[in-house]
Design an enzyme around this catalytic site. Structure first.
Site, mmCIF file in Angstrom:
data_model
loop_
_atom_site.group_PDB
_atom_site.id
_atom_site.type_symbol
_atom_site.label_atom_id
_atom_site.label_comp_id
_atom_site.label_asym_id
_atom_site.label_seq_id
_atom_site.Cartn_x
_atom_site.Cartn_y
_atom_site.Cartn_z
ATOM 1 N N ARG A 274 30.719 -5.237 92.936
ATOM 2 C CA ARG A 274 29.767 -4.140 92.730
ATOM 3 C C ARG A 274 28.334 -4.513 93.116
ATOM 4 O O ARG A 274 27.686 -3.818 93.906
ATOM 5 C CB ARG A 274 29.769 -3.698 91.250
ATOM 6 C CG ARG A 274 30.877 -2.761 90.884
ATOM 7 C CD ARG A 274 31.295 -3.021 89.456
ATOM 8 N NE ARG A 274 31.959 -4.310 89.427
ATOM 9 C CZ ARG A 274 33.262 -4.471 89.581
ATOM 10 N NH1 ARG A 274 34.037 -3.424 89.695
ATOM 11 N NH2 ARG A 274 33.812 -5.669 89.606
ATOM 12 N N THR A 275 27.820 -5.605 92.546
ATOM 13 C CA THR A 275 26.390 -5.894 92.699
ATOM 14 C C THR A 275 26.036 -6.202 94.156
ATOM 15 O O THR A 275 25.053 -5.692 94.694
ATOM 16 C CB THR A 275 25.986 -7.070 91.780
ATOM 17 O OG1 THR A 275 26.523 -6.824 90.483
ATOM 18 C CG2 THR A 275 24.485 -7.223 91.690
ATOM 19 N N LYS B 111 26.840 -29.413 103.017
ATOM 20 C CA LYS B 111 26.447 -30.709 103.597
ATOM 21 C C LYS B 111 25.362 -31.382 102.759
ATOM 22 O O LYS B 111 24.765 -32.367 103.178
ATOM 23 C CB LYS B 111 25.913 -30.500 105.020
ATOM 24 C CG LYS B 111 26.902 -29.850 105.969
ATOM 25 C CD LYS B 111 26.211 -29.644 107.328
ATOM 26 C CE LYS B 111 26.850 -28.525 108.111
ATOM 27 N NZ LYS B 111 25.979 -28.046 109.193
ATOM 28 N N ARG C 6 22.376 -14.312 93.005
ATOM 29 C CA ARG C 6 23.322 -14.492 91.886
ATOM 30 C C ARG C 6 23.740 -15.948 91.854
ATOM 31 O O ARG C 6 24.122 -16.521 92.888
ATOM 32 C CB ARG C 6 24.554 -13.600 92.039
ATOM 33 C CG ARG C 6 25.633 -13.961 91.027
ATOM 34 C CD ARG C 6 26.755 -12.990 90.978
ATOM 35 N NE ARG C 6 26.336 -11.743 90.353
ATOM 36 C CZ ARG C 6 27.197 -10.792 89.974
ATOM 37 N NH1 ARG C 6 28.495 -10.961 90.164
ATOM 38 N NH2 ARG C 6 26.756 -9.683 89.411
ATOM 39 N N HIS D 299 21.164 -9.991 83.633
ATOM 40 C CA HIS D 299 21.641 -9.208 84.785
ATOM 41 C C HIS D 299 20.808 -7.916 84.759
ATOM 42 O O HIS D 299 21.288 -6.846 84.370
ATOM 43 C CB HIS D 299 23.137 -8.925 84.626
ATOM 44 C CG HIS D 299 23.815 -8.398 85.858
ATOM 45 N ND1 HIS D 299 23.135 -7.927 86.965
ATOM 46 C CD2 HIS D 299 25.142 -8.259 86.143
ATOM 47 C CE1 HIS D 299 24.003 -7.519 87.868
ATOM 48 N NE2 HIS D 299 25.234 -7.708 87.388
HETATM 49 N N1 CP Z 1 28.943 -5.552 87.111
HETATM 50 C C1 CP Z 1 28.942 -6.576 87.990
HETATM 51 O O1 CP Z 1 28.026 -7.416 88.008
HETATM 52 O O2 CP Z 1 30.044 -6.603 88.806
HETATM 53 P P1 CP Z 1 30.261 -7.632 90.014
HETATM 54 O O3 CP Z 1 30.490 -8.996 89.375
HETATM 55 O O4 CP Z 1 31.450 -7.131 90.763
HETATM 56 O O5 CP Z 1 29.003 -7.666 90.838
#
Ligand code: CP
Length: 306
Positions: free
Chosen positions: A58-59, A86, A108, A136
């Site tokens: 999603r993100t 590396k 992320r 998040h």
């Molecule tokens: N909600 C969410 O962060 O989903 P993903 O891990 O698929 O990005």
């Protein structure tokens, strides 16, 4: 008002006014998603880099789509084919990508604080797309947007967050966001999945699902984060399901117009049965749609789009 910050790293540091400003900004971007041609020239000539060191559906796709809807270019970084293998450091990797004259990093990482290190050392905007169990922020913003869209307000609503609270960055960001916007937040999980001293955030802790969801407006279900399991914190899926899975029977104690949310991915049959995940009360896919609008708004605010 203006969003004056260079980055978006967490909800903890935002004021209620800043949160509401981001949600208000997203409204016009949400409208663009309903048009036959879902593209505006706002960020033409800008380049967004997705640096994802953890899996995401999603993100990552939502940020990529948000950037493309604003006419920006997007680079997707993949660890498995990068020079990190590396021995290059993350900061050196980011500095080298920045030398190619990009305009924004979306990061992320499994280590809490990683986006903050990159943000402190680089001049361009950095967006936290999830750092370990810490925050998040764009997920919380899209959740707040979806609640406000469906209920017309956030202040005074009673919201239960159920599941793996201790390892959930989604729970942490939502606790900050919902509390700042004056919702009543209830947390529910087995004791092993509740972080110590969480009541100090002003939330109420419940170990019984039936008590936690009594008269609530929203139930936000979370999955057990098996990938972060170092020694099991729940005896078995079957036991977890018996006490903490939402069912048609259990949900009767909530308000008649209760809505079910989940940040995804859903472990069907564990935290939620399919009948509820796909049922009338579920707004899980609304969350996903609104995520694109929220990320368009964030990119627009950070990159000074016109
Ligand atoms: N909600 C969410 O962060 O989903 P993903 O891990 O698929 O990005």
């Amino acid at each position: 008002m203006k969003y004056e910050r260079k980055d978006l790293l967490g909800i903890e540091e935002l004021s209620a006014e800043e949160i509401n400003f981001i949600l208000d900004t997203a409204v016009s971007f949400r409208e663009i998603l309903e048009r036959p041609i879902k593209k505006v020239p706002t960020l033409r000539g800008k380049t967004i880099v997705n640096l994802f060191f953890e899996p995401s559906t999603r993100t990552r796709m939502s940020f990529e789509l948000a950037a493309k809807r604003l006419n920006a270019d997007v680079l997707n970084f993949s660890t498995s084919s990068s020079s990190i293998l590396k021995g290059e450091t993350l900061l050196d990797t980011a500095r080298n990508i920045l030398a190619m004259k990009v305009d924004c990093f979306v990061i992320r990482h499994s280590a809490p604080g990683t986006p903050h290190i990159i943000a402190k050392n680089l001049s361009i905007p950095v967006i936290n797309a999830g750092d370990g169990a810490h925050e998040h922020p764009t997920q919380a913003l899209l959740d707040l947007y979806t609640i406000r869209e469906r209920k017309g307000r956030i202040k005074g609503l009673r919201i239960a967050i159920v599941g793996d609270i201790s390892r959930s960055r989604v729970a942490r960001s939502n606790i900050w966001g919902l509390s700042k916007l004056q919702a009543e937040v209830r947390l529910c999980a087995p004791p092993t999945l509740i972080p110590p001293r969480i009541e100090e955030t002003g939330t109420q802790v419940f170990f019984s699902l039936e008590k936690a969801i009594k008269n609530v407006d929203i139930i936000m279900m979370l999955r057990i984060q098996k990938e972060r399991d170092k020694g099991s914190l729940v005896p078995s899926n079957a036991e977890y399901r018996e006490f903490f899975s939402l069912t048609e029977e259990k949900i009767k104690v909530a308000k008649d117009d209760v809505l079910i949310m989940h940040p995804g991915p859903v472990n069907r049959g564990i935290e939620l049965p399919t009948a509820l995940a796909d049922g009338q009360r579920s707004i899980i896919l609304d969350q996903v749609t609104n995520g694109v609008a929220i990320r368009m708004a964030i990119l627009y605010l950070l990159l000074g789009g016109k």
